[in-house]
Design a protein around this motif. Structure first.
Motif, short mmCIF file in Angstrom:
data_model
loop_
_atom_site.label_atom_id
_atom_site.label_comp_id
_atom_site.label_asym_id
_atom_site.label_seq_id
_atom_site.Cartn_x
_atom_site.Cartn_y
_atom_site.Cartn_z
N ILE A 11 0.19 8.53 -3.26
CA ILE A 11 -0.28 7.15 -3.42
C ILE A 11 -1.26 7.06 -4.58
N SER A 12 -2.18 7.99 -4.66
CA SER A 12 -3.18 7.98 -5.72
C SER A 12 -2.54 8.03 -7.09
N SER A 13 -1.45 8.77 -7.21
CA SER A 13 -0.77 8.88 -8.50
C SER A 13 -0.05 7.59 -8.89
N LEU A 41 3.87 -4.30 -6.48
CA LEU A 41 4.55 -3.37 -7.39
C LEU A 41 4.22 -1.93 -7.02
N ALA A 42 2.96 -1.65 -6.74
CA ALA A 42 2.57 -0.29 -6.35
C ALA A 42 3.26 0.11 -5.05
N VAL A 47 7.31 3.47 -2.40
CA VAL A 47 8.57 3.57 -1.65
C VAL A 47 9.60 4.38 -2.45
N ALA A 48 9.71 4.11 -3.74
CA ALA A 48 10.66 4.84 -4.59
C ALA A 48 10.27 6.32 -4.69
N ALA A 49 8.97 6.60 -4.81
CA ALA A 49 8.51 7.99 -4.91
C ALA A 49 8.77 8.74 -3.61
N LEU A 50 8.57 8.08 -2.48
CA LEU A 50 8.86 8.72 -1.20
C LEU A 50 10.32 9.12 -1.12
N GLY A 55 12.33 12.68 -0.17
CA GLY A 55 13.59 12.49 0.53
C GLY A 55 13.49 11.59 1.75
N VAL A 56 12.47 10.71 1.73
CA VAL A 56 12.25 9.81 2.86
C VAL A 56 12.61 8.40 2.42
N SER A 57 13.63 7.84 3.06
CA SER A 57 14.05 6.49 2.75
C SER A 57 13.42 5.53 3.73
N LEU A 58 12.59 4.64 3.21
CA LEU A 58 11.90 3.67 4.05
C LEU A 58 12.75 2.40 4.16
N PRO A 59 13.20 2.05 5.37
CA PRO A 59 14.02 0.85 5.53
C PRO A 59 13.24 -0.41 5.12
#
Length: 87
Positions: A11-13, A41-42, A47-50, A55-59
């Protein structure tokens, strides 16, 4: 993603710190939205970084403000998704 500390680093990044402001370390209870550290936007970048890095897809149904209030809240959401995936 092995710990809430790993999530805090991710998150910090993705936070755009103000010009001249040094990046701060986050902990599980840092109020991300209340402090204005993240915006929509963050959230989408997180979400994209996860997805890409962990490898975690957030619905879409889980991409709500309540889940992004603190890193701990998001960590709990990820834990719930992981638990549901094992059932």
């Amino acid at each position: 993603m092995n710990s809430v500390e790993d999530l805090c680093a991710l998150i910090s990044s993705r936070i755009t710190w103000s010009r001249g402001e040094e990046s701060q370390s986050l902990d599980a209870d840092t109020p991300l939205l209340e402090m204005g550290l993240i915006d929509s936007l963050a959230i989408m970048e997180i979400v994209a970084a996860l997805d890409k890095e962990a490898g975690v897809s957030l619905p879409e149904t889980e991409i709500v403000a309540a889940n992004f209030r603190t890193p701990g809240a998001l960590w709990a959401t990820l834990g719930n998704l992981t638990a549901k995936g094992r059932e």
